[in-house]
Design a protein around this motif. Structure first.
Motif, PDB file in Angstrom:
ATOM      1  N   PHE A 417       0.838  -1.207   0.000  1.00  0.00           N
ATOM      2  CA  PHE A 417       0.000   0.000   0.000  1.00  0.00           C
ATOM      3  C   PHE A 417       0.875   1.259   0.000  1.00  0.00           C
ATOM      4  O   PHE A 417       0.558   2.249  -0.657  1.00  0.00           O
ATOM      5  CB  PHE A 417      -0.933   0.010   1.219  1.00  0.00           C
ATOM      6  CG  PHE A 417      -1.976   1.093   1.145  1.00  0.00           C
ATOM      7  CD1 PHE A 417      -3.027   1.010   0.250  1.00  0.00           C
ATOM      8  CD2 PHE A 417      -1.887   2.213   1.972  1.00  0.00           C
ATOM      9  CE1 PHE A 417      -3.986   2.019   0.169  1.00  0.00           C
ATOM     10  CE2 PHE A 417      -2.836   3.224   1.899  1.00  0.00           C
ATOM     11  CZ  PHE A 417      -3.886   3.121   0.997  1.00  0.00           C
ATOM     12  N   GLY A 418       1.986   1.201   0.727  1.00  0.00           N
ATOM     13  CA  GLY A 418       2.934   2.319   0.719  1.00  0.00           C
ATOM     14  C   GLY A 418       3.500   2.537  -0.671  1.00  0.00           C
ATOM     15  O   GLY A 418       3.651   3.680  -1.129  1.00  0.00           O
ATOM     16  N   ALA A 419       3.822   1.444  -1.358  1.00  0.00           N
ATOM     17  CA  ALA A 419       4.357   1.546  -2.727  1.00  0.00           C
ATOM     18  C   ALA A 419       3.313   2.123  -3.671  1.00  0.00           C
ATOM     19  O   ALA A 419       3.632   2.950  -4.532  1.00  0.00           O
ATOM     20  CB  ALA A 419       4.799   0.167  -3.202  1.00  0.00           C
ATOM     21  N   LEU A 420       2.060   1.702  -3.518  1.00  0.00           N
ATOM     22  CA  LEU A 420       0.982   2.211  -4.369  1.00  0.00           C
ATOM     23  C   LEU A 420       0.804   3.713  -4.184  1.00  0.00           C
ATOM     24  O   LEU A 420       0.725   4.478  -5.167  1.00  0.00           O
ATOM     25  CB  LEU A 420      -0.322   1.480  -4.047  1.00  0.00           C
ATOM     26  CG  LEU A 420      -1.563   1.915  -4.837  1.00  0.00           C
ATOM     27  CD1 LEU A 420      -1.367   1.650  -6.325  1.00  0.00           C
ATOM     28  CD2 LEU A 420      -2.808   1.197  -4.316  1.00  0.00           C
ATOM     29  N   CYS A 421       0.771   4.154  -2.947  1.00  0.00           N
ATOM     30  CA  CYS A 421       0.627   5.588  -2.664  1.00  0.00           C
ATOM     31  C   CYS A 421       1.845   6.366  -3.143  1.00  0.00           C
ATOM     32  O   CYS A 421       1.730   7.508  -3.608  1.00  0.00           O
ATOM     33  CB  CYS A 421       0.419   5.808  -1.163  1.00  0.00           C
ATOM     34  SG  CYS A 421      -1.151   5.182  -0.552  1.00  0.00           S
ATOM     35  N   SER A 422       3.012   5.748  -3.035  1.00  0.00           N
ATOM     36  CA  SER A 422       4.241   6.385  -3.496  1.00  0.00           C
ATOM     37  C   SER A 422       4.189   6.645  -5.000  1.00  0.00           C
ATOM     38  O   SER A 422       4.534   7.740  -5.472  1.00  0.00           O
ATOM     39  CB  SER A 422       5.444   5.492  -3.158  1.00  0.00           C
ATOM     40  OG  SER A 422       6.621   5.974  -3.754  1.00  0.00           O
ATOM     41  N   ILE A 423       3.759   5.645  -5.754  1.00  0.00           N
ATOM     42  CA  ILE A 423       3.685   5.780  -7.215  1.00  0.00           C
ATOM     43  C   ILE A 423       2.639   6.808  -7.621  1.00  0.00           C
ATOM     44  O   ILE A 423       2.899   7.717  -8.425  1.00  0.00           O
ATOM     45  CB  ILE A 423       3.371   4.414  -7.864  1.00  0.00           C
ATOM     46  CG1 ILE A 423       4.524   3.442  -7.624  1.00  0.00           C
ATOM     47  CG2 ILE A 423       3.113   4.582  -9.368  1.00  0.00           C
ATOM     48  CD1 ILE A 423       4.193   2.006  -7.958  1.00  0.00           C
ATOM     49  N   ILE A 424       1.444   6.697  -7.039  1.00  0.00           N
ATOM     50  CA  ILE A 424       0.365   7.621  -7.382  1.00  0.00           C
ATOM     51  C   ILE A 424       0.725   9.052  -6.981  1.00  0.00           C
ATOM     52  O   ILE A 424       0.539   9.996  -7.746  1.00  0.00           O
ATOM     53  CB  ILE A 424      -0.953   7.185  -6.703  1.00  0.00           C
ATOM     54  CG1 ILE A 424      -1.420   5.845  -7.281  1.00  0.00           C
ATOM     55  CG2 ILE A 424      -2.039   8.257  -6.894  1.00  0.00           C
ATOM     56  CD1 ILE A 424      -2.604   5.243  -6.563  1.00  0.00           C
ATOM     57  N   GLY A 425       1.255   9.197  -5.756  1.00  0.00           N
ATOM     58  CA  GLY A 425       1.628  10.528  -5.270  1.00  0.00           C
ATOM     59  C   GLY A 425       2.765  11.141  -6.066  1.00  0.00           C
ATOM     60  O   GLY A 425       2.717  12.320  -6.440  1.00  0.00           O
ATOM     61  N   GLY A 426       3.791  10.342  -6.352  1.00  0.00           N
ATOM     62  CA  GLY A 426       4.956  10.846  -7.076  1.00  0.00           C
ATOM     63  C   GLY A 426       4.640  11.240  -8.504  1.00  0.00           C
ATOM     64  O   GLY A 426       4.930  12.364  -8.937  1.00  0.00           O
ATOM     65  N   VAL A 427       4.036  10.329  -9.246  1.00  0.00           N
ATOM     66  CA  VAL A 427       3.718  10.597 -10.655  1.00  0.00           C
ATOM     67  C   VAL A 427       2.627  11.657 -10.774  1.00  0.00           C
ATOM     68  O   VAL A 427       2.701  12.554 -11.625  1.00  0.00           O
ATOM     69  CB  VAL A 427       3.301   9.297 -11.377  1.00  0.00           C
ATOM     70  CG1 VAL A 427       2.847   9.599 -12.810  1.00  0.00           C
ATOM     71  CG2 VAL A 427       4.448   8.298 -11.393  1.00  0.00           C
ATOM     72  N   GLY A 428       1.617  11.562  -9.894  1.00  0.00           N
ATOM     73  CA  GLY A 428       0.516  12.543  -9.929  1.00  0.00           C
ATOM     74  C   GLY A 428       1.013  13.956  -9.660  1.00  0.00           C
ATOM     75  O   GLY A 428       0.626  14.909 -10.355  1.00  0.00           O
ATOM     76  N   THR A 429       1.899  14.097  -8.672  1.00  0.00           N
ATOM     77  CA  THR A 429       2.454  15.420  -8.346  1.00  0.00           C
ATOM     78  C   THR A 429       3.303  15.951  -9.495  1.00  0.00           C
ATOM     79  O   THR A 429       3.211  17.132  -9.860  1.00  0.00           O
ATOM     80  CB  THR A 429       3.313  15.336  -7.071  1.00  0.00           C
ATOM     81  OG1 THR A 429       2.500  14.855  -5.987  1.00  0.00           O
ATOM     82  CG2 THR A 429       3.891  16.700  -6.712  1.00  0.00           C
ATOM     83  N   TRP A 430       4.135  15.093 -10.056  1.00  0.00           N
ATOM     84  CA  TRP A 430       4.991  15.501 -11.182  1.00  0.00           C
ATOM     85  C   TRP A 430       4.151  16.003 -12.359  1.00  0.00           C
ATOM     86  O   TRP A 430       4.418  17.070 -12.915  1.00  0.00           O
ATOM     87  CB  TRP A 430       5.874  14.320 -11.610  1.00  0.00           C
ATOM     88  CG  TRP A 430       6.490  14.493 -12.964  1.00  0.00           C
ATOM     89  CD1 TRP A 430       7.355  15.473 -13.349  1.00  0.00           C
ATOM     90  CD2 TRP A 430       6.265  13.668 -14.114  1.00  0.00           C
ATOM     91  NE1 TRP A 430       7.700  15.301 -14.675  1.00  0.00           N
ATOM     92  CE2 TRP A 430       7.049  14.207 -15.162  1.00  0.00           C
ATOM     93  CE3 TRP A 430       5.503  12.520 -14.351  1.00  0.00           C
ATOM     94  CZ2 TRP A 430       7.072  13.637 -16.436  1.00  0.00           C
ATOM     95  CZ3 TRP A 430       5.543  11.940 -15.610  1.00  0.00           C
ATOM     96  CH2 TRP A 430       6.312  12.500 -16.630  1.00  0.00           C
ATOM     97  N   ILE A 431       3.132  15.241 -12.731  1.00  0.00           N
ATOM     98  CA  ILE A 431       2.276  15.643 -13.859  1.00  0.00           C
ATOM     99  C   ILE A 431       1.542  16.943 -13.549  1.00  0.00           C
ATOM    100  O   ILE A 431       1.462  17.855 -14.390  1.00  0.00           O
ATOM    101  CB  ILE A 431       1.261  14.518 -14.192  1.00  0.00           C
ATOM    102  CG1 ILE A 431       1.997  13.294 -14.741  1.00  0.00           C
ATOM    103  CG2 ILE A 431       0.218  15.010 -15.201  1.00  0.00           C
ATOM    104  CD1 ILE A 431       1.111  12.089 -14.960  1.00  0.00           C
TER     105      ILE A 431
END
Length: 476
Positions: A417-431
């Protein structure tokens, strides 16, 4: 004569690749060369990871315009990436005996993270491979004296690389890398010797570059200029670590020790040797200042090839373009292979788990052809320079794939779940940052994405330890 020499060299390279392809018996041979590569071949294939169109045309033309400050990403960031990746992959992932990085994400976090990180890695390859294809088109256009258009050159170049890569996979790539590295190093050193004779030696070129500020490495300006400088460096250095081609080349070694030293030696040779095309390109601006000043303002990527065709004998031209073709073919073959193997292993295979090894090998080859077509279309439509294609390629992996990889290796509490939030948060913020602020943003958007991905990984993993317990860790 130049065109026919280059054609013969290409046919010779393809012939070696096809011969080696007869040794490919299964998917492990195709994907990671059966894990049989000795140290010299690993060094060569790690060197060839980066030494392609970017190093010869992209870095050299950027150095001519901006000096060392402009090339902080490559070779400085790229070389450190290969060393860090060599340590991570040889020491922690080699023993897992896996084919792709996606396999690690699946073992560590589960199927969802495997798919998301695989897609991020696939997207990152578009710019990198397109840069190689674009350079092949440029070279074939120049050596044919315009008879082959750049567009047709890209199509022919893609077909040439596909011919042996589709059949031989990583085994053909590795053997050709070793041969072509020798051609590249000897060829470019010879051209450097020829060019230094036209400038009165090496020292006048260095003195001229120093006087014009091209040897200044650190930027001049306020803190925001420094942040952009560091962001560019980190994007290449860290964002390139979760890449299948880097992983593939390092873990194809016979042992973890060879994998480690192969990456260190390969990265060191790459770092030192990238300065050779920089020297040659900058020397061109001294040989004919007015012409090359005008060319720099219109298309700086042509400075190096124009110098060779206008100021060196036919023999030297043949050596130069043979070396360039070698570098680009080595780089493009592996960077076409890596995402194709990843997609087949981590996306397609899960839909057809009962495939035989022979069927899966054919799927890998089909994925390679399909990805090549997509890259060719992207390269044809993109107006970005070779350097900027590569520079922008790793933003998504820095924001989305780097944190799950590093935390998955070193932090036992990192969960799915931490990895999922990391990916969504990281890529979402970048975009979001790219869309809202564009080029006006003071801090590089991918750095903000990286920070958010780390915060999301730590906070959500700690909060959900009981609900999403860690199922696998490297120390298990």
């Amino acid at each position: 004569m130049l065109f026919w020499f280059v054609l013969l060299y290409i046919l010779f390279s393809v012939g070696i690749g096809l011969f080696v392809a007869t040794k490919v018996k299964n998917t492990r041979d195709f994907a990671i060369a059966g894990r049989h590569l000795p140290l010299p071949v690993v060094i060569a294939t790690v060197f060839a990871t980066w030494f392609g169109a970017e190093a010869i045309f992209g870095v050299s033309s950027t150095f001519v315009e901006e000096g060392l400050t402009g090339v902080v990403a490559d070779p400085f960031g790229a070389s450190l990436c290969l060393i860090i990746a060599g340590i991570l992959f040889s020491k922690y992932l080699y023993k897992l005996n896996i084919i792709t990085l996606g396999d690690f994400y699946r073992k560590r976090y589960g199927r969802t993270i495997e798919v998301l990180t695989t897609l991020a890695i696939l997207v990152s390859y578009l710019g990198w491979v397109a840069a190689q294809i674009k350079a092949l088109g440029l070279i074939l256009n120049i050596v044919s004296d315009g008879a082959i258009s750049e567009q047709m050159g890209m199509i022919l170049g893609t077909f040439i690389v596909l011919t042996y890569t589709t059949l031989g996979g990583m085994l053909s790539v590795a053997i050709l890398d070793f041969i072509q590295m020798l051609v590249v190093i000897s060829g470019l050193l010879f051209i450097g010797y020829i060019v230094s004779g036209l400038t009165g030696g090496i020292q006048p070129v260095l003195d001229n570059a120093y006087d014009k500020g091209r040897l200044d490495f650190f930027p001049k300006g306020n803190i925001w200029v420094w942040i952009t400088f560091i962001g560019t460096w980190m994007t290449m250095m860290l964002g390139s670590i979760p890449q299948q081609d880097v992983f593939q080349r390092i873990t194809s070694a016979k042992s973890a020790k060879i994998a480690l030293w192969g990456s260190i030696f390969g990265a060191s040779i790459y770092f030192c040797f990238t300065f050779v095309p920089m020297f040659i390109a900058y020397a061109a601006t001294m040989i004919n200042p007015e012409f090359y000043q005008e060319l720099t303002q219109t298309d700086s990527q042509r400075v190096l090839p124009h110098l060779i065709t206008n100021y060196t004998p036919l023999f030297a031209q043949a050596i130069f373009f043979g070396a360039v073709i070698s570098a680009i073919m080595s780089c493009s073959s592996a960077t076409l292979l890596a995402p194709s193997v990843t997609f087949a292993e981590n996306i397609v295979r899960n839909f057809y788990p009962n495939m035989s090894d022979k069927q899966f090998l054919n799927v890998m080859r089909l994925c390679l052809v399909c990805f090549s077509i997509i890259v060719l279309i992207y390269a044809s439509l993109s107006e970005l320079s070779i350097f900027h294609m590569v520079e922008s390629a790793y933003k998504i992996t820095l924001a989305g794939a780097f944190t799950p990889l590093v935390f998955g290796i070193f932090w036992k509490k990192a969960n799915d779940f931490g990895a999922l939030c990391s990916i969504i948060g990281g890529v979402g913020t970048w975009i979001a940052m790219e869309l809202i602020f564009g080029e006006d943003i003071l801090i590089p958007a991918q750095l903000i994405g990286l920070l958010v991905s780390m915060i999301a990984m730590i906070s959500t993993s700690l909060l959900t330890q009981e609900k999403y317990p860690v199922k696998f860790h490297l120390n298990h």
